[in-house]
Design a protein around this motif. Structure first.
Motif, PDB file in Angstrom:
ATOM      1  N   ALA A 202      -3.306  -2.576  -0.467  1.00 34.13           N
ATOM      2  CA  ALA A 202      -2.588  -3.364  -1.018  1.00 34.13           C
ATOM      3  C   ALA A 202      -1.813  -4.310   0.134  1.00 34.13           C
ATOM      4  O   ALA A 202      -1.794  -5.290   0.209  1.00 34.13           O
ATOM      5  CB  ALA A 202      -1.682  -2.895  -1.989  1.00 34.13           C
ATOM      6  N   LEU A 203      -1.144  -3.349   1.025  1.00 36.43           N
ATOM      7  CA  LEU A 203      -0.235  -4.099   1.891  1.00 36.43           C
ATOM      8  C   LEU A 203      -1.035  -4.875   3.158  1.00 36.43           C
ATOM      9  O   LEU A 203      -0.482  -5.607   3.763  1.00 36.43           O
ATOM     10  CB  LEU A 203       0.795  -2.888   2.783  1.00 36.43           C
ATOM     11  CG  LEU A 203       1.758  -2.335   1.453  1.00 36.43           C
ATOM     12  CD1 LEU A 203       2.496  -1.193   2.414  1.00 36.43           C
ATOM     13  CD2 LEU A 203       2.563  -3.411   1.398  1.00 36.43           C
ATOM     14  N   ARG A 204      -2.167  -4.507   3.093  1.00 34.13           N
ATOM     15  CA  ARG A 204      -3.047  -5.260   4.240  1.00 34.13           C
ATOM     16  C   ARG A 204      -3.862  -6.563   3.575  1.00 34.13           C
ATOM     17  O   ARG A 204      -4.398  -7.256   4.286  1.00 34.13           O
ATOM     18  CB  ARG A 204      -4.277  -4.224   4.620  1.00 34.13           C
ATOM     19  CG  ARG A 204      -3.720  -3.158   5.489  1.00 34.13           C
ATOM     20  CD  ARG A 204      -4.799  -2.710   6.464  1.00 34.13           C
ATOM     21  NE  ARG A 204      -5.750  -1.806   5.505  1.00 34.13           N
ATOM     22  CZ  ARG A 204      -5.781  -0.465   5.346  1.00 34.13           C
ATOM     23  NH1 ARG A 204      -4.616   0.103   5.756  1.00 34.13           N
ATOM     24  NH2 ARG A 204      -6.445   0.105   4.457  1.00 34.13           N
ATOM     25  N   ALA A 205      -3.648  -6.683   2.462  1.00 27.88           N
ATOM     26  CA  ALA A 205      -4.128  -7.994   1.722  1.00 27.88           C
ATOM     27  C   ALA A 205      -3.125  -9.167   2.123  1.00 27.88           C
ATOM     28  O   ALA A 205      -2.288  -8.769   2.764  1.00 27.88           O
ATOM     29  CB  ALA A 205      -4.432  -7.673   0.140  1.00 27.88           C
TER      30      ALA A 205
ATOM     31  N   TYR B  77       1.830  -7.924  -4.209  1.00 28.34           N
ATOM     32  CA  TYR B  77       2.900  -7.347  -5.346  1.00 28.34           C
ATOM     33  C   TYR B  77       1.544  -6.984  -6.425  1.00 28.34           C
ATOM     34  O   TYR B  77       1.742  -5.744  -6.839  1.00 28.34           O
ATOM     35  CB  TYR B  77       3.726  -8.435  -5.834  1.00 28.34           C
ATOM     36  CG  TYR B  77       4.357  -8.020  -7.164  1.00 28.34           C
ATOM     37  CD1 TYR B  77       5.371  -6.932  -7.051  1.00 28.34           C
ATOM     38  CD2 TYR B  77       4.193  -8.405  -8.381  1.00 28.34           C
ATOM     39  CE1 TYR B  77       6.061  -6.477  -8.113  1.00 28.34           C
ATOM     40  CE2 TYR B  77       4.728  -7.917  -9.589  1.00 28.34           C
ATOM     41  CZ  TYR B  77       5.828  -6.919  -9.226  1.00 28.34           C
ATOM     42  OH  TYR B  77       6.236  -6.525 -10.499  1.00 28.34           O
ATOM     43  N   PRO B  78       0.788  -7.841  -7.030  1.00 27.27           N
ATOM     44  CA  PRO B  78      -0.134  -7.355  -7.880  1.00 27.27           C
ATOM     45  C   PRO B  78      -1.052  -5.959  -7.522  1.00 27.27           C
ATOM     46  O   PRO B  78      -1.041  -5.121  -8.402  1.00 27.27           O
ATOM     47  CB  PRO B  78      -0.895  -8.519  -8.440  1.00 27.27           C
ATOM     48  CG  PRO B  78      -0.777  -9.465  -7.227  1.00 27.27           C
ATOM     49  CD  PRO B  78       0.577  -9.091  -6.488  1.00 27.27           C
TER      50      PRO B  78
ATOM     51  N   THR C  22       9.205  -1.619  -3.154  1.00 30.73           N
ATOM     52  CA  THR C  22       8.100  -1.201  -2.354  1.00 30.73           C
ATOM     53  C   THR C  22       8.150  -2.669  -1.317  1.00 30.73           C
ATOM     54  O   THR C  22       8.258  -2.235  -0.092  1.00 30.73           O
ATOM     55  CB  THR C  22       6.730  -0.856  -2.475  1.00 30.73           C
ATOM     56  OG1 THR C  22       6.825   0.227  -3.324  1.00 30.73           O
ATOM     57  CG2 THR C  22       6.003  -0.617  -1.334  1.00 30.73           C
ATOM     58  N   LEU C  23       8.157  -3.574  -1.719  1.00 38.15           N
ATOM     59  CA  LEU C  23       7.815  -4.849  -1.121  1.00 38.15           C
ATOM     60  C   LEU C  23       9.146  -5.070  -0.372  1.00 38.15           C
ATOM     61  O   LEU C  23       9.075  -5.487   0.759  1.00 38.15           O
ATOM     62  CB  LEU C  23       7.346  -6.112  -2.094  1.00 38.15           C
ATOM     63  CG  LEU C  23       6.140  -6.205  -2.312  1.00 38.15           C
ATOM     64  CD1 LEU C  23       5.747  -7.600  -3.125  1.00 38.15           C
ATOM     65  CD2 LEU C  23       5.223  -6.449  -1.085  1.00 38.15           C
ATOM     66  N   ALA C  24      10.300  -5.179  -1.166  1.00 41.24           N
ATOM     67  CA  ALA C  24      11.555  -5.120  -0.621  1.00 41.24           C
ATOM     68  C   ALA C  24      11.779  -4.322   0.804  1.00 41.24           C
ATOM     69  O   ALA C  24      12.522  -4.781   1.731  1.00 41.24           O
ATOM     70  CB  ALA C  24      12.544  -5.080  -1.578  1.00 41.24           C
ATOM     71  N   VAL C  25      11.599  -2.780   0.685  1.00 38.63           N
ATOM     72  CA  VAL C  25      11.701  -1.967   1.667  1.00 38.63           C
ATOM     73  C   VAL C  25      10.903  -2.386   2.708  1.00 38.63           C
ATOM     74  O   VAL C  25      11.331  -2.153   3.889  1.00 38.63           O
ATOM     75  CB  VAL C  25      11.436  -0.554   1.097  1.00 38.63           C
ATOM     76  CG1 VAL C  25      11.483   0.408   2.359  1.00 38.63           C
ATOM     77  CG2 VAL C  25      12.324  -0.280  -0.112  1.00 38.63           C
TER      78      VAL C  25
ATOM     79  N   ALA D  31      12.158  -5.187   4.690  1.00 33.82           N
ATOM     80  CA  ALA D  31      13.429  -5.074   5.389  1.00 33.82           C
ATOM     81  C   ALA D  31      13.087  -4.015   6.512  1.00 33.82           C
ATOM     82  O   ALA D  31      13.758  -4.148   7.595  1.00 33.82           O
ATOM     83  CB  ALA D  31      14.366  -4.336   4.564  1.00 33.82           C
ATOM     84  N   PHE D  32      12.177  -3.134   6.429  1.00 32.90           N
ATOM     85  CA  PHE D  32      11.797  -2.237   7.419  1.00 32.90           C
ATOM     86  C   PHE D  32      10.175  -2.295   7.768  1.00 32.90           C
ATOM     87  O   PHE D  32       9.441  -1.459   7.316  1.00 32.90           O
ATOM     88  CB  PHE D  32      12.087  -0.881   7.210  1.00 32.90           C
ATOM     89  CG  PHE D  32      13.645  -0.794   6.823  1.00 32.90           C
ATOM     90  CD1 PHE D  32      14.444  -0.617   7.687  1.00 32.90           C
ATOM     91  CD2 PHE D  32      13.879  -0.657   5.424  1.00 32.90           C
ATOM     92  CE1 PHE D  32      16.011  -0.389   7.515  1.00 32.90           C
ATOM     93  CE2 PHE D  32      15.427  -0.560   5.084  1.00 32.90           C
ATOM     94  CZ  PHE D  32      16.257  -0.334   6.276  1.00 32.90           C
ATOM     95  N   PRO D  33       9.847  -3.537   8.572  1.00 36.21           N
ATOM     96  CA  PRO D  33       8.559  -3.604   8.814  1.00 36.21           C
ATOM     97  C   PRO D  33       7.725  -2.721   9.606  1.00 36.21           C
ATOM     98  O   PRO D  33       6.484  -2.436   9.373  1.00 36.21           O
ATOM     99  CB  PRO D  33       8.252  -4.998   9.264  1.00 36.21           C
ATOM    100  CG  PRO D  33       9.713  -5.049  10.070  1.00 36.21           C
ATOM    101  CD  PRO D  33      10.670  -4.435   9.278  1.00 36.21           C
TER     102      PRO D  33
END
Length: 216
Positions: free
Chosen positions: A136-139, A145-146, A201-204, A207-209
């Motif tokens: 999901a994070l590579r999208a 988010y979805p 998760t998105l917020a973290v 903040a910490f890429p």
């Protein structure tokens, strides 16, 4: 014009080496390992803190708790391997007798309760959430988010709930249909918890890429 002699020439200073992106030395392995150990311990404590929030009675043998929220967040934020280790550490500490499970319980006695299936599924659920969350994070940013919500729900309904149903059948002596009817009570709460877990998760990660970069 007169030509300058070799003695008149100024010796040029050697140029400083140009930094090439991607070729900088990586942090020592010991530093990465130390960071991973600290994160695993931190998220194990986070899951324990979620479990200690007062449970919501449902009229079934298993109350609603925030444990599954902590499990999914650990997987989505840390990735499959570290998420699994964090939740496994939490489980080991609780089974050793520390009261970090729901309703301030701990010890091997919890294995005889109807909630045993849910509890034992937590490490695998964190790993599943972590693996799906990595995809999901590579999208594209608009889809993250979805897709993170889908990753959390996938881990819940592919791992946690089936294991929980088996535990209900084993400990209560009910049929699969009766166990499913009990399990259905937890579905709305799980949807809400996964919506929140994706946002956290998105917020973290923003903040910490570097938290999940190069991690599984």
């Amino acid at each position: 014009m007169p030509l300058s002699s070799p003695d008149d020439r100024t010796t040029a200073a050697p140029e400083a080496p140009t930094a090439v992106p991607g070729l900088l030395p990586e942090p020592p392995a010991t530093r990465r390992t130390g960071t991973d150990v600290a994160l695993v311990a931190t998220f194990a404590a986070f899951v324990a803190a979620c479990a200690l929030v007062p449970a919501i009675p449902t009229g079934t043998p298993v109350p609603i708790t925030l444990q599954t929220f902590g499990v999914v967040v650990a997987g989505l934020v840390l990735g499959a391997r570290r998420g699994f280790l964090a939740v496994a550490l939490y489980l080991v500490v609780g089974l050793a007798g520390v009261p970090v499970f729901a309703e301030m319980t701990g010890g091997l006695g919890v294995l005889g309760k109807p909630s045993v299936g849910y509890l034992l599924a937590f490490p695998a659920a964190a790993a599943a959430a972590g693996w799906l969350g990595g995809l999901a994070l590579r999208a594209r940013p608009a889809w993250r988010y979805p897709l993170l919500v889908a990753a959390g729900l996938g881990s819940s309904f592919l791992v946690t709930h089936p294991s929980g149903i088996l535990g209900l059948m084993a400990r209560l002596g009910v049929t699969a249909r009766e166990a499913l009817a009990i399990d259905l009570v937890y579905w709305p709460g799980d949807v809400v918890k996964n919506l929140l877990a994706a946002g956290v998760t998105l917020a973290v990660v923003r903040a910490f890429p570097d938290l999940r970069r190069g991690r599984r």
